[in-house]
Design a protein around this motif. Structure first.
Motif, PDB file in Angstrom:
ATOM      1  N   GLY A   1       0.816  -1.220   0.000  1.00  0.00           N
ATOM      2  CA  GLY A   1       0.000   0.000   0.000  1.00  0.00           C
ATOM      3  C   GLY A   1       0.844   1.261   0.000  1.00  0.00           C
ATOM      4  O   GLY A   1       0.553   2.218  -0.718  1.00  0.00           O
TER       5      GLY A   1
ATOM      6  N   PRO B   1       0.003   6.800  -2.155  1.00  0.00           N
ATOM      7  CA  PRO B   1      -0.546   5.975  -1.072  1.00  0.00           C
ATOM      8  C   PRO B   1      -1.533   6.685  -0.151  1.00  0.00           C
ATOM      9  O   PRO B   1      -2.296   6.018   0.531  1.00  0.00           O
ATOM     10  CB  PRO B   1       0.698   5.541  -0.298  1.00  0.00           C
TER      11      PRO B   1
ATOM     12  N   ILE C   1      -5.918   4.585  -1.106  1.00  0.00           N
ATOM     13  CA  ILE C   1      -5.734   4.054   0.254  1.00  0.00           C
ATOM     14  C   ILE C   1      -6.810   3.028   0.632  1.00  0.00           C
ATOM     15  O   ILE C   1      -6.522   2.041   1.300  1.00  0.00           O
ATOM     16  CB  ILE C   1      -5.670   5.196   1.293  1.00  0.00           C
TER      17      ILE C   1
ATOM     18  N   TRP D   1      -6.352  -1.018  -0.076  1.00  0.00           N
ATOM     19  CA  TRP D   1      -5.379  -1.786   0.710  1.00  0.00           C
ATOM     20  C   TRP D   1      -5.546  -1.587   2.215  1.00  0.00           C
ATOM     21  O   TRP D   1      -5.207  -2.469   3.004  1.00  0.00           O
ATOM     22  CB  TRP D   1      -3.941  -1.512   0.291  1.00  0.00           C
ATOM     23  N   LEU D   2      -6.080  -0.447   2.642  1.00  0.00           N
ATOM     24  CA  LEU D   2      -6.201  -0.183   4.072  1.00  0.00           C
ATOM     25  C   LEU D   2      -7.175  -1.143   4.753  1.00  0.00           C
ATOM     26  O   LEU D   2      -6.888  -1.664   5.827  1.00  0.00           O
ATOM     27  CB  LEU D   2      -6.622   1.268   4.319  1.00  0.00           C
TER      28      LEU D   2
ATOM     29  N   TYR E   1      -5.496  -4.482   5.122  1.00  0.00           N
ATOM     30  CA  TYR E   1      -4.494  -4.426   6.190  1.00  0.00           C
ATOM     31  C   TYR E   1      -5.162  -4.528   7.561  1.00  0.00           C
ATOM     32  O   TYR E   1      -4.737  -5.307   8.421  1.00  0.00           O
ATOM     33  CB  TYR E   1      -3.680  -3.133   6.096  1.00  0.00           C
TER      34      TYR E   1
END
Length: 182
Positions: A95, A101, A107, A110-111, A114
């Motif tokens: 990310g 990013p 964002i 991928w956030l 995560y």
């Protein structure tokens, strides 16, 4: 009611923390494992590390399979925690390596992944603590139930007559196994 709460607290402390404050480890999982590693020494004067491989040979196969089952579920939970944590870190690295990013369109994809894997790592870690306690209960029981057959297998055919005598014998055996020159 107070006695019941005291019993519950005592059980919690005896299954989650080692007997000596100098043996405390930085993690809850480490303390649970240290606790059941120390139990044979506290109870009988047995050093669990050199005696465990010998004790396994005396354990009933059905009981040994229940210990293996407990250990397997612990291993699964711990491995899932580790793999979830590694995956979360990988997603985070990918990310941050993105073209932009910190823009919301970049964002979000991928956030959330995560955060999901980081949460899974924490949840599986807490599950592994409970599984370690269950595994530890099985290991403690093995020492309680099979220590006398082990003593006989080690060449002591006379059963100790008192707790103090048994403790002295196990301390001597543990010392002999650890320091063969004595």
């Amino acid at each position: 009611d107070v006695i019941d709460q005291e019993s519950i607290l005592g059980l919690f402390l005896n299954s989650r923390f080692p007997d000596d404050p100098s043996l405390l480890l930085p993690t809850r999982l480490g303390n649970v494992i240290r606790c059941f590693e120390r139990y044979p020494y506290q109870a009988y004067g047995m050093d669990s590390i050199p005696l465990w491989p010998r004790l396994i040979a005396k354990i009933d196969p059905i009981f040994a399979s229940s210990i293996d089952e407990s250990k397997t579920t612990f291993d699964f939970m711990l491995n899932m925690s580790f793999l979830s944590g590694i995956t979360a870190l990988g997603i985070l690295a990918i990310g941050f390596a993105a073209r932009a990013p910190f823009q919301w369109t970049f964002i979000f994809p991928w956030l959330w992944r995560y955060l999901l894997f980081a949460l899974m790592a924490v949840i599986f870690y807490y599950f592994s603590i409970n599984r370690a306690a269950a595994w530890g209960l099985q290991v403690k029981s093995a020492f309680d139930l099979y220590r006398l057959p082990l003593l006989e297998a080690l060449g002591y055919h006379q059963k100790p007559l008192s707790f103090q005598e048994e403790r002295a014998v196990w301390l001597k055996i543990s010392s002999q196994l650890l320091y063969a020159e004595d």
